[in-house]
Design a protein around this motif. Structure first.
Motif, PDB file in Angstrom:
ATOM      1  N   LEU A   1       0.819  -1.217   0.000  1.00  0.00           N
ATOM      2  CA  LEU A   1       0.000   0.000   0.000  1.00  0.00           C
ATOM      3  C   LEU A   1       0.855   1.270   0.000  1.00  0.00           C
ATOM      4  CD1 LEU A   1      -2.822   1.174  -0.003  1.00  0.00           C
ATOM      5  CD2 LEU A   1      -2.876   0.957   2.483  1.00  0.00           C
ATOM      6  N   GLU A   2       1.917   1.280   0.795  1.00  0.00           N
ATOM      7  CA  GLU A   2       2.722   2.489   0.891  1.00  0.00           C
ATOM      8  C   GLU A   2       3.395   2.798  -0.452  1.00  0.00           C
ATOM      9  OE1 GLU A   2       2.240   4.607   3.194  1.00  0.00           O
ATOM     10  OE2 GLU A   2       3.629   5.814   1.984  1.00  0.00           O
ATOM     11  N   ALA A   3       3.995   1.762  -1.042  1.00  0.00           N
ATOM     12  CA  ALA A   3       4.669   1.936  -2.341  1.00  0.00           C
ATOM     13  C   ALA A   3       3.649   2.360  -3.397  1.00  0.00           C
ATOM     14  CB  ALA A   3       5.340   0.643  -2.750  1.00  0.00           C
ATOM     15  N   ALA A   4       2.460   1.771  -3.328  1.00  0.00           N
ATOM     16  CA  ALA A   4       1.420   2.090  -4.305  1.00  0.00           C
ATOM     17  C   ALA A   4       1.003   3.551  -4.168  1.00  0.00           C
ATOM     18  CB  ALA A   4       0.224   1.173  -4.108  1.00  0.00           C
ATOM     19  N   ARG A   5       0.864   4.017  -2.919  1.00  0.00           N
ATOM     20  CA  ARG A   5       0.490   5.425  -2.688  1.00  0.00           C
ATOM     21  C   ARG A   5       1.538   6.353  -3.265  1.00  0.00           C
ATOM     22  NH1 ARG A   5      -1.713   4.532   3.047  1.00  0.00           N
ATOM     23  NH2 ARG A   5      -3.943   4.428   2.644  1.00  0.00           N
ATOM     24  N   GLN A   6       2.790   6.007  -3.009  1.00  0.00           N
ATOM     25  CA  GLN A   6       3.887   6.858  -3.502  1.00  0.00           C
ATOM     26  C   GLN A   6       3.904   6.893  -5.023  1.00  0.00           C
ATOM     27  OE1 GLN A   6       7.723   5.808  -1.968  1.00  0.00           O
ATOM     28  NE2 GLN A   6       7.100   6.232   0.148  1.00  0.00           N
TER      29      GLN A   6
ATOM     30  N   GLY B   1      -9.882   4.118  -3.643  1.00  0.00           N
ATOM     31  CA  GLY B   1     -10.081   2.714  -4.038  1.00  0.00           C
ATOM     32  C   GLY B   1      -8.815   1.876  -3.999  1.00  0.00           C
ATOM     33  N   LEU B   2      -7.692   2.490  -3.632  1.00  0.00           N
ATOM     34  CA  LEU B   2      -6.401   1.815  -3.797  1.00  0.00           C
ATOM     35  C   LEU B   2      -6.258   0.556  -2.934  1.00  0.00           C
ATOM     36  CD1 LEU B   2      -3.779   1.953  -5.334  1.00  0.00           C
ATOM     37  CD2 LEU B   2      -2.846   3.459  -3.572  1.00  0.00           C
ATOM     38  N   ALA B   3      -6.496   0.687  -1.626  1.00  0.00           N
ATOM     39  CA  ALA B   3      -6.267  -0.448  -0.718  1.00  0.00           C
ATOM     40  C   ALA B   3      -7.119  -1.650  -1.109  1.00  0.00           C
ATOM     41  CB  ALA B   3      -6.567  -0.016   0.719  1.00  0.00           C
ATOM     42  N   THR B   4      -8.397  -1.400  -1.391  1.00  0.00           N
ATOM     43  CA  THR B   4      -9.295  -2.506  -1.754  1.00  0.00           C
ATOM     44  C   THR B   4      -8.823  -3.174  -3.043  1.00  0.00           C
ATOM     45  OG1 THR B   4     -10.884  -0.771  -1.245  1.00  0.00           O
ATOM     46  CG2 THR B   4     -11.782  -2.953  -1.684  1.00  0.00           C
ATOM     47  N   ALA B   5      -8.409  -2.379  -4.026  1.00  0.00           N
ATOM     48  CA  ALA B   5      -7.985  -2.942  -5.310  1.00  0.00           C
ATOM     49  C   ALA B   5      -6.734  -3.801  -5.140  1.00  0.00           C
ATOM     50  CB  ALA B   5      -7.718  -1.827  -6.313  1.00  0.00           C
ATOM     51  N   LEU B   6      -5.799  -3.344  -4.311  1.00  0.00           N
ATOM     52  CA  LEU B   6      -4.571  -4.121  -4.093  1.00  0.00           C
ATOM     53  C   LEU B   6      -4.916  -5.482  -3.490  1.00  0.00           C
ATOM     54  CD1 LEU B   6      -2.185  -1.372  -2.623  1.00  0.00           C
ATOM     55  CD2 LEU B   6      -2.057  -2.421  -4.889  1.00  0.00           C
TER      56      LEU B   6
END
Ligand code: ADP
Length: 506
Positions: free
Chosen positions: A143-148, A178-183
């Motif tokens: 999640l952190e890398a995805a946010r960045q 929607g990021l966390a759910t999609a991951l």
């Protein structure tokens, strides 16, 4: 490596691709061995082969994915080579390795090459080291890398499975919420589908084209490119219509892409037939992945180069050298006929073929396992036929395809023929205004024209009264419960209309 002759080839697959491989082997004087699941005992590929061996129950895991059963069949039948086709075990390095360990020739790249390319993250790194552009992305799927990554690249982004294929484990994320759910969902789907939940991220390009380069590499280190194909017309990130060459590409872009594909194949030590896939966005192209096998859409390349890619694969496996391809001629288009309902989000369909009419004529090729009476079962891929048309130019290929789709008739199984027919006839397709968003943009809520329903109604009534002719119409649909073909007296066609579709034939 010593040249080895292939005398008896086992085809570890089913359907149109098994038939297509059997035909090429026969032309080369190679004997063929089919394998079949319990659902396929009466299938066309079984009848076409010189020998056929049962390998297990209908579910793929018990048969077409059952490595031990396939190796046993190869041993019992005395096969000295195995062609995996596409799908099933075609990109499983452990299968390639097990085949070679038995002293049997595997028709495909070496297991290590397949393993490296089958991992999309590893393949991205091979591309980056070879100087081939990739879609901006991030290897890390937490999640952190995805946010960045999303903060720097901007939304939308695409979550993908490292082991992915067939559009599975892929999620478009439009905004941070929607990021966390999609991951999580993508990782779960990837774990379930591939036994490998690793995910990575890419910038989601807004309106790209999917363009790919056909490659052939021999055992002597020579790799050649056989032009490109546009496969932009997709539903759920999966191809529906393909053509060669990709229309309207700047010659410089085309050349750069072919050169990139060759560089990549050489860097990976590629051997056999393979495809380097790219996304084209304006003047830029980005590497997506290499498919280390024969592609569904390979016939369009065969028609413009006048070659047989299965013959090439077999020759390569026997140690022969690949030659520089001749100049391509004309244009070829392929339409996939899938057992799916395009009016209901391409939901898979099943049923029995009550009536079938296949097109023919100059420049028309049909690759299919369908025949009257055949059962389209729920266990396997929904692809049931490929219509491929060749013309001197794109317009002739398109006109031939429109006519061929008009001749095509399939009664008993819902399918995509009427849908692709409208696309082929459409103005944006004629203009070659292609992008992976084509269906979303031009055919977002499609339903069959009234006249098709009208035809289906008449056909259902005729089938119910045994008036369509042929054995299939007489006994068709016997295991479909309330089938109209069970007998006019027992069932009114009106109540069973939903089961019958006549897509096609004007
Ligand atoms: P798979 O191996 O599951 O088929 P691919 O990476 O080959 O996945 O991509 C399949 C399709 O998904 C592409 O042809 C394209 O339509 C879409 N796609 C993949 N990556 C991107 C991207 N970064 N941006 C936009 N569309 C993409």
């Amino acid at each position: 490596m010593k040249p080895r002759k292939i005398k008896r080839l086992l085809i570890a697959n089913r359907g149109e691709i098994a038939l297509r491989i059997i035909r090429s082997a026969r032309v080369m004087g190679i004997e063929t061995v089919a394998v079949y699941s319990a659902a396929d005992a009466a299938a066309a590929h079984v009848a076409a082969a010189d020998d056929a061996r049962p390998i297990g129950a209908a579910e793929p895991a018990a048969s077409y994915l059952n490595i031990a059963a396939i190796l046993e069949a190869a041993h019992a039948a005395g096969a000295d080579a195995i062609h995996p086709g596409y799908g099933f075990l075609s990109e499983r390095p452990e299968f390639a390795r097990a085949v070679e360990q038995r002293g049997i020739i595997f028709i495909g790249p070496p297991a290590e090459v397949m393993a490296a390319l089958g991992d999309k993250v590893a393949a991205r790194h091979i591309a980056i080291s070879a100087g081939v552009p990739v879609v901006p992305g991030s290897d890390a799927g937490d999640l952190e890398a995805a946010r960045q990554f999303a903060a720097s690249a901007g939304y939308p982004i695409l979550v993908k499975a490292a082991a992915g294929g067939g559009g599975r484990g892929m999620r478009v994320v439009g905004e941070a919420a929607g990021l966390a759910t999609a991951l999580e969902a993508a990782a779960r789907e990837a774990q379930a589908a591939f036994g490998d939940g690793r995910i990575f991220l890419e910038k989601y390009l807004a309106r790209p084209r999917h363009v790919e380069v056909q490659l052939l590499g021999d055992q002597h280190g020579t790799v050649v490119a056989l032009g490109d194909r546009d496969c932009s017309i997709q539903r759920r990130h999966q191809k529906l219509i393909e053509e060669a060459p990709a229309p309207g590409l700047e010659p410089v872009l085309r050349e750069r892409m072919a050169a990139a594909a060759l560089t990549l194949a050489r860097a990976a030590g590629y051997r056999g037939a393979g495809t380097a896939e790219f996304l084209v966005d304006g003047d830029n192209f980005y590497f997506l992945e290499v498919n280390a096998r024969l592609q569904v859409e390979h016939p369009v390349t065969e028609l413009i180069f006048g070659c047989d890619l299965v013959v090439e694969q077999l020759r390569i496996a026997m140690g022969e050298r690949v030659a520089e391809p001749p100049a391509a001629r004309g244009c070829a288009i392929e339409c996939r006929i899938n057992a799916e309902d395009p009016a209901q989000d391409f939901r898979p369909a099943t049923g029995r073929v009550i009536k079938l009419a296949l097109p023919a004529g100059p420049g028309v090729r049909v690759d299919t396992q369908l025949e009257a009476g055949a059962e389209v079962a729920p266990y396997y891929d929904s692809l049931i036929a490929k219509l491929i048309c060749h013309g001197g130019g794109r317009e002739q290929a398109r006109a031939r395809m429109a006519a061929a789709l008009g001749e095509f008739m399939l009664l008993g199984v819902r399918n995509t023929a009427a849908f692709v027919r409208e696309i082929i006839a459409s103005e944006p397709f004629a203009r070659a205004d292609l992008s992976t968003r084509f269906i979303e943009e031009h055919f977002p809520r499609w339903s069959p024209a009234d006249r098709d329903l009208h035809d289906a109604l008449i056909a259902a009534a005729l089938a119910a009264n045994g008036m369509l002719g042929g054995a299939a119409a007489a006994d068709g649909g016997t295991n479909r419960g309330a089938s109209a073909a069970d007998g006019a007296a027992a069932h009114s066609p009106w109540t069973t209309l939903g089961e019958f579709e006549l897509w096609g034939r004007r």
